[in-house]
Design an enzyme around this catalytic site. Structure first.
Site, PDB file in Angstrom:
ATOM      1  N   CYS A 187     -88.330 -11.784  49.946  1.00  0.00           N
ATOM      2  CA  CYS A 187     -89.146 -12.461  50.965  1.00  0.00           C
ATOM      3  C   CYS A 187     -90.620 -12.099  50.782  1.00  0.00           C
ATOM      4  CB  CYS A 187     -88.624 -12.160  52.361  1.00  0.00           C
ATOM      5  SG  CYS A 187     -89.329 -13.254  53.626  1.00  0.00           S
ATOM      6  N   HIS A 243     -82.952 -13.565  52.086  1.00  0.00           N
ATOM      7  CA  HIS A 243     -82.677 -12.155  52.407  1.00  0.00           C
ATOM      8  C   HIS A 243     -81.260 -11.740  52.009  1.00  0.00           C
ATOM      9  CE1 HIS A 243     -86.248 -10.955  54.794  1.00  0.00           C
ATOM     10  NE2 HIS A 243     -86.371 -12.269  54.942  1.00  0.00           N
ATOM     11  N   GLU A 268     -80.072  -8.876  51.691  1.00  0.00           N
ATOM     12  CA  GLU A 268     -79.616  -7.705  52.460  1.00  0.00           C
ATOM     13  C   GLU A 268     -78.955  -8.097  53.781  1.00  0.00           C
ATOM     14  OE1 GLU A 268     -83.478  -8.512  54.516  1.00  0.00           O
ATOM     15  OE2 GLU A 268     -82.687  -8.737  52.478  1.00  0.00           O
TER      16      GLU A 268
END
Length: 227
Positions: free
Chosen positions: A113, A207, A209
């Protein structure tokens, strides 16, 4: 395969725990868990003096520049849009120095990001300061499909169209020197970039994660483990 040491940049913010409310180096737990799930060892890299970046990177096997606040537009020669967030100057200076050190040393690099946007800015690119339709309510992640560009590193890692966790406010505008786009959203937004033939440097706008797909991080860890 050995377990490589992967440094992950952090936020610098005020946090509360127990009876304390103090300045803190913060990292959402999804980042270290993703590094660990991919087979690496995660090390937090709080903002520091930019002149130390090369020495820090020299001790790492790989680098992740994490998501976070908007990049200050001065770094790409633009006036701030009224909708651009407040500057995070310590992070900007530190993470730009980390990126340059990783590129110069050939240390594998993954930008997530904000990290992808900073990689683009570090190489002379520019950003769209405000996007519509790529984020829902504040603090709420959404999903949308991302299409890989055939023949890229990203496509080698994620060859199919995939639905990814997203929370976009800004995005890549003009690509930095040497960067190519390696994935797009349906509206044409650049969702991944990379530096072909120059070590291993990849950025994703989304993202990983916040999901369960470890393939992009596994790509970084695999390359880092071979150095």
């Amino acid at each position: 395969m050995t377990q490589p040491l992967i440094g992950v940049s952090t936020y610098l913010d005020t946090a509360s725990w127990g009876v304390w409310q103090l300045p803190a180096a913060l990292l959402p737990v999804g980042y270290p868990r993703l590094v660990q799930a991919a087979g690496g060892i995660a090390a937090m890299l709080p903002p520091d003096v930019p002149e130390r970046a090369a020495r820090v990177v020299a001790r790492l096997d790989g680098l992740v520049v994490a998501g976070g606040p908007d990049v200050e537009p001065v770094h790409y020669g633009a006036a701030p849009d009224p909708r651009t967030g407040p500057p995070a100057r310590e992070r900007d200076g530190w993470e730009l120095a980390l990126i340059h050190a990783a590129l110069e040393s050939g240390t594998p690099l993954l930008g997530i990001c904000r990290g992808m946007q900073l990689l683009n800015v570090a190489l002379g690119g520019t950003l769209v300061q405000h996007m519509e339709g790529h984020a829902k309510a504040p603090g709420v992640f959404s999903h949308h499909p991302v299409t890989p560009v055939p023949g890229t590193r990203y496509a080698d890692l994620v060859p199919e169209v995939s639905s990814v966790p997203t929370y976009h406010h800004q995005s890549v505008d003009r690509l930095g020197t040497g960067l190519i786009a390696s994935a797009h959203a349906d509206d044409g937004t650049v969702e991944a970039v990379e530096l072909p033939g120059r070590g291993w440097a990849v950025g994703v706008q989304w993202h990983p994660e916040m999901g369960e797909d470890v393939r992009v991080m596994s790509g970084l860890v695999a390359v880092a483990s071979r150095l």
